[in-house]
Scaffold this motif. Sequence first.
Motif, PDB file in Angstrom:
ATOM      1  N   THR A 121       0.850  -1.192   0.000  1.00  0.00           N
ATOM      2  CA  THR A 121       0.000   0.000   0.000  1.00  0.00           C
ATOM      3  C   THR A 121       0.884   1.240   0.000  1.00  0.00           C
ATOM      4  O   THR A 121       1.922   1.276   0.670  1.00  0.00           O
ATOM      5  CB  THR A 121      -0.917   0.011   1.239  1.00  0.00           C
ATOM      6  OG1 THR A 121      -1.719  -1.180   1.226  1.00  0.00           O
ATOM      7  CG2 THR A 121      -1.830   1.222   1.258  1.00  0.00           C
ATOM      8  N   PHE A 122       0.433   2.243  -0.749  1.00  0.00           N
ATOM      9  CA  PHE A 122       1.159   3.512  -0.848  1.00  0.00           C
ATOM     10  C   PHE A 122       0.193   4.647  -0.543  1.00  0.00           C
ATOM     11  O   PHE A 122      -0.912   4.691  -1.091  1.00  0.00           O
ATOM     12  CB  PHE A 122       1.736   3.686  -2.258  1.00  0.00           C
ATOM     13  CG  PHE A 122       2.677   2.569  -2.624  1.00  0.00           C
ATOM     14  CD1 PHE A 122       4.031   2.671  -2.356  1.00  0.00           C
ATOM     15  CD2 PHE A 122       2.200   1.400  -3.196  1.00  0.00           C
ATOM     16  CE1 PHE A 122       4.901   1.625  -2.651  1.00  0.00           C
ATOM     17  CE2 PHE A 122       3.046   0.354  -3.504  1.00  0.00           C
ATOM     18  CZ  PHE A 122       4.399   0.468  -3.231  1.00  0.00           C
ATOM     19  N   LEU A 123       0.611   5.552   0.329  1.00  0.00           N
ATOM     20  CA  LEU A 123      -0.154   6.757   0.620  1.00  0.00           C
ATOM     21  C   LEU A 123       0.523   7.896  -0.126  1.00  0.00           C
ATOM     22  O   LEU A 123       1.710   8.167   0.078  1.00  0.00           O
ATOM     23  CB  LEU A 123      -0.172   7.036   2.131  1.00  0.00           C
ATOM     24  CG  LEU A 123      -0.885   8.311   2.575  1.00  0.00           C
ATOM     25  CD1 LEU A 123      -2.364   8.303   2.159  1.00  0.00           C
ATOM     26  CD2 LEU A 123      -0.755   8.478   4.084  1.00  0.00           C
ATOM     27  N   ILE A 124      -0.240   8.508  -1.022  1.00  0.00           N
ATOM     28  CA  ILE A 124       0.296   9.559  -1.890  1.00  0.00           C
ATOM     29  C   ILE A 124      -0.317  10.880  -1.457  1.00  0.00           C
ATOM     30  O   ILE A 124      -1.546  10.993  -1.337  1.00  0.00           O
ATOM     31  CB  ILE A 124      -0.021   9.218  -3.359  1.00  0.00           C
ATOM     32  CG1 ILE A 124       0.637   7.861  -3.705  1.00  0.00           C
ATOM     33  CG2 ILE A 124       0.445  10.326  -4.290  1.00  0.00           C
ATOM     34  CD1 ILE A 124       0.076   7.186  -4.919  1.00  0.00           C
ATOM     35  N   ASP A 125       0.535  11.873  -1.203  1.00  0.00           N
ATOM     36  CA  ASP A 125       0.041  13.149  -0.676  1.00  0.00           C
ATOM     37  C   ASP A 125      -0.559  14.036  -1.767  1.00  0.00           C
ATOM     38  O   ASP A 125      -0.583  13.678  -2.949  1.00  0.00           O
ATOM     39  CB  ASP A 125       1.134  13.862   0.123  1.00  0.00           C
ATOM     40  CG  ASP A 125       2.287  14.372  -0.716  1.00  0.00           C
ATOM     41  OD1 ASP A 125       2.175  14.463  -1.965  1.00  0.00           O
ATOM     42  OD2 ASP A 125       3.337  14.710  -0.116  1.00  0.00           O
ATOM     43  N   ALA A 126      -1.025  15.216  -1.369  1.00  0.00           N
ATOM     44  CA  ALA A 126      -1.717  16.137  -2.285  1.00  0.00           C
ATOM     45  C   ALA A 126      -0.824  16.620  -3.423  1.00  0.00           C
ATOM     46  O   ALA A 126      -1.321  17.018  -4.479  1.00  0.00           O
ATOM     47  CB  ALA A 126      -2.256  17.334  -1.499  1.00  0.00           C
ATOM     48  N   GLU A 127       0.490  16.569  -3.227  1.00  0.00           N
ATOM     49  CA  GLU A 127       1.432  16.985  -4.282  1.00  0.00           C
ATOM     50  C   GLU A 127       1.860  15.817  -5.169  1.00  0.00           C
ATOM     51  O   GLU A 127       2.686  15.988  -6.064  1.00  0.00           O
ATOM     52  CB  GLU A 127       2.678  17.644  -3.673  1.00  0.00           C
ATOM     53  CG  GLU A 127       2.456  19.049  -3.158  1.00  0.00           C
ATOM     54  CD  GLU A 127       1.809  19.053  -1.780  1.00  0.00           C
ATOM     55  OE1 GLU A 127       2.256  18.283  -0.906  1.00  0.00           O
ATOM     56  OE2 GLU A 127       0.844  19.809  -1.581  1.00  0.00           O
ATOM     57  N   GLY A 128       1.328  14.629  -4.887  1.00  0.00           N
ATOM     58  CA  GLY A 128       1.667  13.475  -5.706  1.00  0.00           C
ATOM     59  C   GLY A 128       2.942  12.770  -5.287  1.00  0.00           C
ATOM     60  O   GLY A 128       3.515  12.007  -6.052  1.00  0.00           O
ATOM     61  N   ARG A 129       3.375  13.002  -4.045  1.00  0.00           N
ATOM     62  CA  ARG A 129       4.579  12.329  -3.531  1.00  0.00           C
ATOM     63  C   ARG A 129       4.186  11.162  -2.634  1.00  0.00           C
ATOM     64  O   ARG A 129       3.135  11.179  -1.996  1.00  0.00           O
ATOM     65  CB  ARG A 129       5.415  13.315  -2.715  1.00  0.00           C
ATOM     66  CG  ARG A 129       6.013  14.444  -3.543  1.00  0.00           C
ATOM     67  CD  ARG A 129       6.847  15.346  -2.666  1.00  0.00           C
ATOM     68  NE  ARG A 129       6.121  15.668  -1.465  1.00  0.00           N
ATOM     69  CZ  ARG A 129       5.871  16.905  -1.034  1.00  0.00           C
ATOM     70  NH1 ARG A 129       6.320  17.933  -1.693  1.00  0.00           N
ATOM     71  NH2 ARG A 129       5.180  17.111   0.070  1.00  0.00           N
ATOM     72  N   VAL A 130       5.053  10.171  -2.564  1.00  0.00           N
ATOM     73  CA  VAL A 130       4.816   9.012  -1.709  1.00  0.00           C
ATOM     74  C   VAL A 130       5.080   9.422  -0.259  1.00  0.00           C
ATOM     75  O   VAL A 130       6.209   9.678   0.138  1.00  0.00           O
ATOM     76  CB  VAL A 130       5.725   7.829  -2.118  1.00  0.00           C
ATOM     77  CG1 VAL A 130       5.498   6.647  -1.186  1.00  0.00           C
ATOM     78  CG2 VAL A 130       5.471   7.440  -3.573  1.00  0.00           C
ATOM     79  N   ALA A 131       3.990   9.518   0.519  1.00  0.00           N
ATOM     80  CA  ALA A 131       4.091   9.961   1.908  1.00  0.00           C
ATOM     81  C   ALA A 131       4.337   8.793   2.861  1.00  0.00           C
ATOM     82  O   ALA A 131       4.922   8.974   3.932  1.00  0.00           O
ATOM     83  CB  ALA A 131       2.822  10.707   2.307  1.00  0.00           C
ATOM     84  N   ALA A 132       3.869   7.611   2.482  1.00  0.00           N
ATOM     85  CA  ALA A 132       4.065   6.414   3.317  1.00  0.00           C
ATOM     86  C   ALA A 132       3.926   5.191   2.420  1.00  0.00           C
ATOM     87  O   ALA A 132       3.243   5.242   1.393  1.00  0.00           O
ATOM     88  CB  ALA A 132       3.039   6.355   4.442  1.00  0.00           C
TER      89      ALA A 132
END
Length: 153
Positions: A121-132
């Motif tokens: 699983t990948f959490l992608i932030d509002a800027e499109g970066r991998v946050a977790a």
Amino acid sequence: MFELLDPAPDFTLPATGDATITLSDMRPSPVVLFFYPRDNTPGCTKEAIGFTEALAEFDALGVKIIGISKDDMASHEKFVAKKELGMPLVSDAEGDACERYGVWKEKKMYGKTFMGIERSTFLIDAEGRVAAMWRKVKVDGHVAEVLEAAKAL
């Protein structure tokens, strides 16, 4: 391979409900992208139902959920209907997204070696970066862990 805070690899793939999803078009919404091995198998079903049950909490945070596997669209449509799943499922039949996210791995089961999707699983932030990111996911407690990380964005 990418690392935390790197741009998430973009993709455009067919999704359930006769949709096409382009990851970068989801911005500025954060996205939970969960890769799973196969529709209608016990662990994958439990994970997909877990995300469906938590959908209201993710929605309240403005977070979109997308499930992705190499199953074809017919399989995905049946899975969504049978289990009443609330998020789109994306078909990566060619495996390009699986390769780019590093989830297509050699696996072993019952003494046999084969290639398959490593539940990740990948959490992608509002800027499109991998946050977790979570690799080799164990289903129990996973959705709650992802929700906590989403709350911290």
